[in-house]
Design a protein around this motif. Sequence first.
Motif, PDB file in Angstrom:
ATOM      1  N   LEU A 146     -39.268  -7.916 -46.571  1.00 49.17           N
ATOM      2  CA  LEU A 146     -37.765  -8.258 -46.253  1.00 49.17           C
ATOM      3  C   LEU A 146     -37.898  -6.320 -47.186  1.00 49.17           C
ATOM      4  CD1 LEU A 146     -34.784  -8.532 -46.644  1.00 49.17           C
ATOM      5  CD2 LEU A 146     -34.983  -9.327 -48.607  1.00 49.17           C
ATOM      6  N   ALA A 147     -38.797  -6.123 -47.537  1.00 55.37           N
ATOM      7  CA  ALA A 147     -38.709  -4.001 -48.190  1.00 55.37           C
ATOM      8  C   ALA A 147     -38.556  -3.083 -46.549  1.00 55.37           C
ATOM      9  CB  ALA A 147     -40.040  -3.318 -49.308  1.00 55.37           C
ATOM     10  N   ILE A 148     -38.903  -3.691 -45.730  1.00 57.94           N
ATOM     11  CA  ILE A 148     -38.975  -2.605 -44.158  1.00 57.94           C
ATOM     12  C   ILE A 148     -37.716  -2.361 -44.114  1.00 57.94           C
ATOM     13  CG2 ILE A 148     -41.664  -3.147 -43.764  1.00 57.94           C
ATOM     14  CD1 ILE A 148     -40.043  -4.674 -41.515  1.00 57.94           C
ATOM     15  N   GLY A 149     -36.234  -3.382 -44.245  1.00 55.22           N
ATOM     16  CA  GLY A 149     -34.918  -3.225 -43.894  1.00 55.22           C
ATOM     17  C   GLY A 149     -34.512  -2.726 -45.524  1.00 55.22           C
ATOM     18  N   LEU A 150     -34.407  -2.591 -46.401  1.00 56.23           N
ATOM     19  CA  LEU A 150     -33.975  -2.346 -47.156  1.00 56.23           C
ATOM     20  C   LEU A 150     -33.405  -0.527 -47.482  1.00 56.23           C
ATOM     21  CD1 LEU A 150     -35.133  -4.731 -50.180  1.00 56.23           C
ATOM     22  CD2 LEU A 150     -32.685  -4.933 -48.288  1.00 56.23           C
ATOM     23  N   PRO A 151     -34.651   0.691 -46.908  1.00 54.67           N
ATOM     24  CA  PRO A 151     -34.330   1.634 -47.420  1.00 54.67           C
ATOM     25  C   PRO A 151     -33.432   2.499 -46.398  1.00 54.67           C
ATOM     26  CG  PRO A 151     -36.238   0.681 -47.193  1.00 54.67           C
ATOM     27  CD  PRO A 151     -35.937   0.049 -46.992  1.00 54.67           C
ATOM     28  N   ALA A 152     -33.042   1.370 -45.165  1.00 56.97           N
ATOM     29  CA  ALA A 152     -32.006   2.386 -43.965  1.00 56.97           C
ATOM     30  C   ALA A 152     -30.821   2.082 -45.004  1.00 56.97           C
ATOM     31  CB  ALA A 152     -32.271   1.549 -42.891  1.00 56.97           C
ATOM     32  N   ASN A 153     -30.309   0.993 -45.818  1.00 56.49           N
ATOM     33  CA  ASN A 153     -28.480   1.365 -46.238  1.00 56.49           C
ATOM     34  C   ASN A 153     -29.073   2.540 -46.936  1.00 56.49           C
ATOM     35  OD1 ASN A 153     -28.474  -1.532 -45.338  1.00 56.49           O
ATOM     36  ND2 ASN A 153     -29.360  -2.377 -47.196  1.00 56.49           N
ATOM     37  N   TRP A 154     -29.700   3.610 -47.491  1.00 50.90           N
ATOM     38  CA  TRP A 154     -29.320   4.481 -48.242  1.00 50.90           C
ATOM     39  C   TRP A 154     -29.670   5.788 -47.519  1.00 50.90           C
ATOM     40  CZ3 TRP A 154     -31.641   0.697 -50.814  1.00 50.90           C
ATOM     41  CH2 TRP A 154     -31.445   0.105 -52.247  1.00 50.90           C
ATOM     42  N   GLY A 155     -30.157   5.374 -45.809  1.00 49.91           N
ATOM     43  CA  GLY A 155     -30.272   6.498 -44.503  1.00 49.91           C
ATOM     44  C   GLY A 155     -31.512   7.155 -44.941  1.00 49.91           C
ATOM     45  N   PHE A 156     -32.864   6.419 -45.292  1.00 51.24           N
ATOM     46  CA  PHE A 156     -33.966   6.915 -45.224  1.00 51.24           C
ATOM     47  C   PHE A 156     -34.425   6.390 -44.274  1.00 51.24           C
ATOM     48  CE2 PHE A 156     -32.966   6.135 -50.336  1.00 51.24           C
ATOM     49  CZ  PHE A 156     -33.634   7.295 -50.549  1.00 51.24           C
ATOM     50  N   ALA A 157     -35.202   7.062 -43.619  1.00 56.35           N
ATOM     51  CA  ALA A 157     -35.716   7.278 -42.312  1.00 56.35           C
ATOM     52  C   ALA A 157     -37.344   7.160 -42.898  1.00 56.35           C
ATOM     53  CB  ALA A 157     -35.252   7.448 -40.952  1.00 56.35           C
ATOM     54  N   PRO A 158     -38.495   6.661 -42.133  1.00 51.12           N
ATOM     55  CA  PRO A 158     -40.050   6.811 -41.704  1.00 51.12           C
ATOM     56  C   PRO A 158     -39.754   8.388 -41.790  1.00 51.12           C
ATOM     57  CG  PRO A 158     -39.883   4.909 -40.180  1.00 51.12           C
ATOM     58  CD  PRO A 158     -38.186   5.520 -40.717  1.00 51.12           C
ATOM     59  N   SER A 159     -41.427   8.742 -43.228  1.00 51.36           N
ATOM     60  CA  SER A 159     -41.607  10.057 -43.042  1.00 51.36           C
ATOM     61  C   SER A 159     -42.977  10.107 -43.465  1.00 51.36           C
ATOM     62  CB  SER A 159     -40.662  10.940 -43.808  1.00 51.36           C
ATOM     63  OG  SER A 159     -41.093  12.055 -44.684  1.00 51.36           O
ATOM     64  N   PRO A 160     -43.264  10.553 -42.754  1.00 55.26           N
ATOM     65  CA  PRO A 160     -45.014  11.061 -43.582  1.00 55.26           C
ATOM     66  C   PRO A 160     -45.018  12.028 -44.992  1.00 55.26           C
ATOM     67  CG  PRO A 160     -44.836  11.827 -41.312  1.00 55.26           C
ATOM     68  CD  PRO A 160     -43.641  11.235 -41.440  1.00 55.26           C
ATOM     69  N   ALA A 161     -44.148  12.675 -44.868  1.00 54.41           N
ATOM     70  CA  ALA A 161     -44.193  13.052 -46.459  1.00 54.41           C
ATOM     71  C   ALA A 161     -44.392  12.234 -47.702  1.00 54.41           C
ATOM     72  CB  ALA A 161     -42.919  14.125 -46.887  1.00 54.41           C
ATOM     73  N   ALA A 162     -42.993  10.648 -47.353  1.00 58.07           N
ATOM     74  CA  ALA A 162     -43.187   9.746 -48.448  1.00 58.07           C
ATOM     75  C   ALA A 162     -44.494   9.550 -48.808  1.00 58.07           C
ATOM     76  CB  ALA A 162     -42.107   8.688 -48.293  1.00 58.07           C
ATOM     77  N   ALA A 163     -45.483   9.395 -48.202  1.00 54.86           N
ATOM     78  CA  ALA A 163     -46.846   8.898 -48.671  1.00 54.86           C
ATOM     79  C   ALA A 163     -47.660   9.666 -48.537  1.00 54.86           C
ATOM     80  CB  ALA A 163     -47.479   8.425 -47.060  1.00 54.86           C
ATOM     81  N   ARG A 164     -47.813  11.238 -49.052  1.00 53.10           N
ATOM     82  CA  ARG A 164     -49.238  12.358 -49.434  1.00 53.10           C
ATOM     83  C   ARG A 164     -49.314  12.039 -50.662  1.00 53.10           C
ATOM     84  NH1 ARG A 164     -45.811  16.030 -47.007  1.00 53.10           N
ATOM     85  NH2 ARG A 164     -46.689  15.652 -45.535  1.00 53.10           N
TER      86      ARG A 164
END
Length: 426
Positions: free
Chosen positions: A228-246
Amino acid sequence: MTVRLGCIADDFTGATDLANNLVRAGMRVIQLIDVPRGGAEQPLDADAVVIALKSRTTPASDAVAASLRALEWMRSAGTEQIYFKYCSTFDSTRAGNIGPVTEALMDALGTDFTVATPAFPDNGRTVFKGHLFVGDVLLGESGMRHHPLTPMTDSNLVSVLGAQTKRPVGLVDHTVVAAGAEEIRRRVEALRAEGVGAAIVDAVSNDDLVRLGAAVKGLPLVTAGSGLAIGLPANWGFAPSPAAARLPAPGGRRAVISGSVSGATNGQVREFVRAGRPAFSVDPLRIAAGDDVAGQALAFAAAHLAEGPVLVYSTETPDAVKDVQGRLGAAEAGELVEQTLAQVARGLMELGVRQLVVAGGETSGAVVRALGITGLRIGPQIAPGVPWCAAALPGGDTLHITLKSGNFGGPGFFTTSFDRLDGETA
């Protein structure tokens, strides 16, 4: 900075599994090992925080108490939504712990409804008509029916959760989920009107989880596996970004510690050994007899670490595990192995290991506590549900570590994980 999502995970590998999916969806995530002392007095440099507990197989009352402590800390951090994370195979017994923890969190948050779905399609965990499938077979027909601590023989999650809760349990089936977030909300309101307190939600694809994520926006509490974690971040406007995993660049020697008894991990051990790589088998019976098995394992590792990754493992088939448990007792056998592997982990750090793969939830908990790790920065994904993480060690060194659920990863995971780390950090 506001912490949008506060996650309470019932084991250590499950925590990183969840954090991995949040990072992939664009959130910067910190994983904490157990509940920190005191409240969150300083702003946290993260969009989501995951607290990793070791509560999956403890008595239900202990799991509830630990989860409520985690919730209190999350509230001090100002989190907007709480996520209770359990295993994608719904590991539990009729006494708990999923149901009792869920109801305790609901009571503390003052909410009368939540959802429940362990679905994680990327790893072959799907829910259809309320029944959990592991790959192409029902949960009750999968290898989980032989789990030494939480054997799962009932695939009907409405039945499983209903046996653990006082509140009625309902179902949001696939026809509703496929119709979209608004239809899910309508079904939820109908269930609430009927007095249902928790609903199993079908999900057979990532799209289903994205629709569910949108539907539960604003719900005080959600409960699920990591999917379910893949469906929640968009509720706050987040989108996939390489910077999040650096993460920082890796260094040091490489090792693997495996205590999982799962079929997937057994295959990974066999592949590592078949490839002719150095591996040391930890025998619980020799530990019980007083042999210095940890010392022998470290001497073996010291002789081979320069060649590449070294594996120290206690992984065995279900029949072999039952035989050892019959001789020593299940709790004693598990404790002996965990203590030994934790001692090995400390010794490996002294030998210069700074890249470490750990397989198995109980083993991961023992290792991170033995190493004094209190927090992890979540990095790039190795395999679905399994990320590399970075932990600060005393003295300023960085340990790159991955905590792998026993059921996750392909046959070559123990070697390909290190290849993935090279070039994916900055």
